[in-house]
Design an enzyme around this catalytic site. Structure first.
Site: not given
Ligand code: PGA
Length: 253
Positions: A10, A12, A93, A95, A164, A170, A210
């Site tokens: 992903n 982003k 997601h 976010e 998640e 992140g 992560s």
């Molecule tokens: P990350 O993001 O691997 O940077 O933690 C995962 C995601 O939000 O899909």
């Protein structure tokens, strides 16, 4: 697990055309790991270009508007991303839920529109640290899935769930193996109950938060973990492919 492990990058809001060389490198290397299903979700602006580069990997979108075409300045719908070459769309997601106030009801409408456009869906769910500390994580996550799926009927080939935990995205923190396993089992239980064990078996449950080359093998070896949704570590071919290699080394691959 019935299906191949599924590793999805992903991107982003990262990536200009300079990233196409990474996509090409991921695609060419993925051809050596056919036991793993590999895909990336670049920003809208790169979907078509990545699709043109991709011989092996799947290409998807990170979101879509739930409606048909219309006067919605700045929005992109499911039929448009399908036309650009996307084969799947990520919905719900955290976010998007946080930055855009997306509700389970809206996510449900997005899922319907994606299916209508012939796309596969990756439905994201996950709790905040506050919810986990209050002991409500499982009920919260299962509630998110139930209301986002609504009356969605045919999961086979169409649906993937990505668990998640928000506090692991992140941040460099990952949930413990025991927490991941418990949540994935609870999600599998819900899918079994909703669709019956045969249809549920076709639905992979990804872990996200992560995931990196160094922790991927342990996470991907857990029962009911059918792959990973990878943010930061998907932005370079080297680290993303490290996760693909780890997936190819798990027993189910
Ligand atoms: P990350 O993001 O691997 O940077 O933690 C995962 C995601 O939000 O899909």
């Amino acid at each position: 697990m019935a299906e191949r492990p599924y590793i999805v990058g992903n991107w982003k809001m990262f990536g200009t055309r300079a990233m196409l060389s990474e996509a090409r490198a991921i695609d060419r290397a993925a051809q050596r790991y056919m036991k793993v299903e590999v895909a990336v979700a670049p920003p809208y602006t790169l979907i078509h270009a990545v699709h043109r580069e991709a011989e092996q990997i799947g290409v998807g979108a990170q979101d879509c508007h739930p409606g048909a075409e219309g006067p919605h300045t700045g929005d992109i719908n499911a039929a448009m991303v399908a036309d650009a070459g996307a084969k799947f769309v990520i919905v719900g997601h955290s976010e998007r839920r946080q930055d855009h106030g997306e509700t389970n009801e809206l996510i449900n409408a997005k899922i319907d529109s994606a299916i209508e456009a012939g796309l596969r869906v990756i439905l994201c769910c996950g709790e905040s640290l506050e919810t986990r500390d209050a002991g409500d994580a499982e009920a919260f996550v299962l509630g998110q899935i139930k209301s986002a799926l609504g009356s969605f009927e045919d999961p086979a080939e169409r649906l993937t769930i990505a668990y998640e935990p928000i506090w692991a995205i992140g941040t460099g923190r990952t949930a413990t193996s025991a927490d991941i396993e418990a949540m994935h089992k609870a999600i599998r239980g819900l899918l079994d109950e909703t669709y019956g064990p045969d249809a549920s078996a076709d639905v992979r449950i990804l872990y996200g938060g992560s995931v990196k080359p160094g922790n991927a093998k342990e996470i991907l070896s857990l029962p009911e973990v059918g792959g990973a949704l990878v943010g930061g570590a998907s932005l370079s071919a080297e680290s993303f492919l490290g996760i693909v290699v780890a997936a190819s080394e798990t027993e189910d691959a």
